[in-house]
Design an enzyme around this catalytic site. Sequence first.
Site, PDB file in Angstrom:
ATOM      1  N   GLY A   1       0.815  -1.218   0.045  1.00  0.00           N
ATOM      2  CA  GLY A   1      -0.023  -0.074   0.135  1.00  0.00           C
ATOM      3  C   GLY A   1       0.829   1.134  -0.133  1.00  0.00           C
ATOM      4  O   GLY A   1       0.791   2.079  -0.781  1.00  0.00           O
ATOM      5  N   CYS A   2       1.912   1.187   0.701  1.00  0.00           N
ATOM      6  CA  CYS A   2       2.667   2.613   0.931  1.00  0.00           C
ATOM      7  C   CYS A   2       3.565   2.746  -0.426  1.00  0.00           C
ATOM      8  O   CYS A   2       3.747   3.635  -0.872  1.00  0.00           O
ATOM      9  CB  CYS A   2       3.554   2.106   2.238  1.00  0.00           C
ATOM     10  SG  CYS A   2       2.746   2.326   3.705  1.00  0.00           S
ATOM     11  N   THR A   3       3.914   1.522  -1.026  1.00  0.00           N
ATOM     12  CA  THR A   3       4.414   1.776  -2.283  1.00  0.00           C
ATOM     13  C   THR A   3       3.749   2.323  -3.455  1.00  0.00           C
ATOM     14  O   THR A   3       4.003   3.220  -4.281  1.00  0.00           O
ATOM     15  CB  THR A   3       5.129   0.451  -2.775  1.00  0.00           C
ATOM     16  OG1 THR A   3       6.285  -0.097  -1.924  1.00  0.00           O
ATOM     17  CG2 THR A   3       5.861   0.640  -3.990  1.00  0.00           C
TER      18      THR A   3
ATOM     19  N   ALA B   1       3.182   5.972  -2.710  1.00  0.00           N
ATOM     20  CA  ALA B   1       4.381   6.916  -3.026  1.00  0.00           C
ATOM     21  C   ALA B   1       4.676   6.963  -4.476  1.00  0.00           C
ATOM     22  O   ALA B   1       4.893   7.955  -5.047  1.00  0.00           O
ATOM     23  CB  ALA B   1       5.895   6.190  -2.280  1.00  0.00           C
TER      24      ALA B   1
END
Length: 157
Positions: free
Chosen positions: A49-51, A54
């Site tokens: 999710g964070c990738t 970003a």
Amino acid sequence: MAKARGPQVGEVAPDFELPSQGGETVRLSDFRGKQTVVLYFYPKDNTSGCTAEACSFRDSYEVFTEAGAQVIGVSSDSVESHDGFAQRYKLPFLLLADAGGEVRKAYDVPATFGILPGRVTYVIDREGVVRHVFSSQANIGKHVSGALTVVQTLATA
């Protein structure tokens, strides 16, 4: 005991000082009078999710900068972790290491299920005033699109 409360729309965002992925010290106040800041808190480098989040900010980065905004990601990962994450995904914006979680606490970013650091995006205008807050662990695309809409509105105001 009163519950902690992060900055709300119309309030001045708390200043902070944190190291970036390059090791230099970044202060929120450095941008005052110069740029709108899109400050996004995320749980962890190199997670799916964070990738995705970003990379979504990366893919819209030029539009943010054209509208006079600086994108800044914050998590409790180390400077080294941020450096590797930024290089791996060619992230052109600042990633700040909030190792002790003090900035996350100052902004009252909630934890999901009490353990996973939350995902909250703030748009802070050139005067340091919060103009938009979006909190959602799951709706990652809305963090970028919502912030972009506010940044573009501020740019034309």
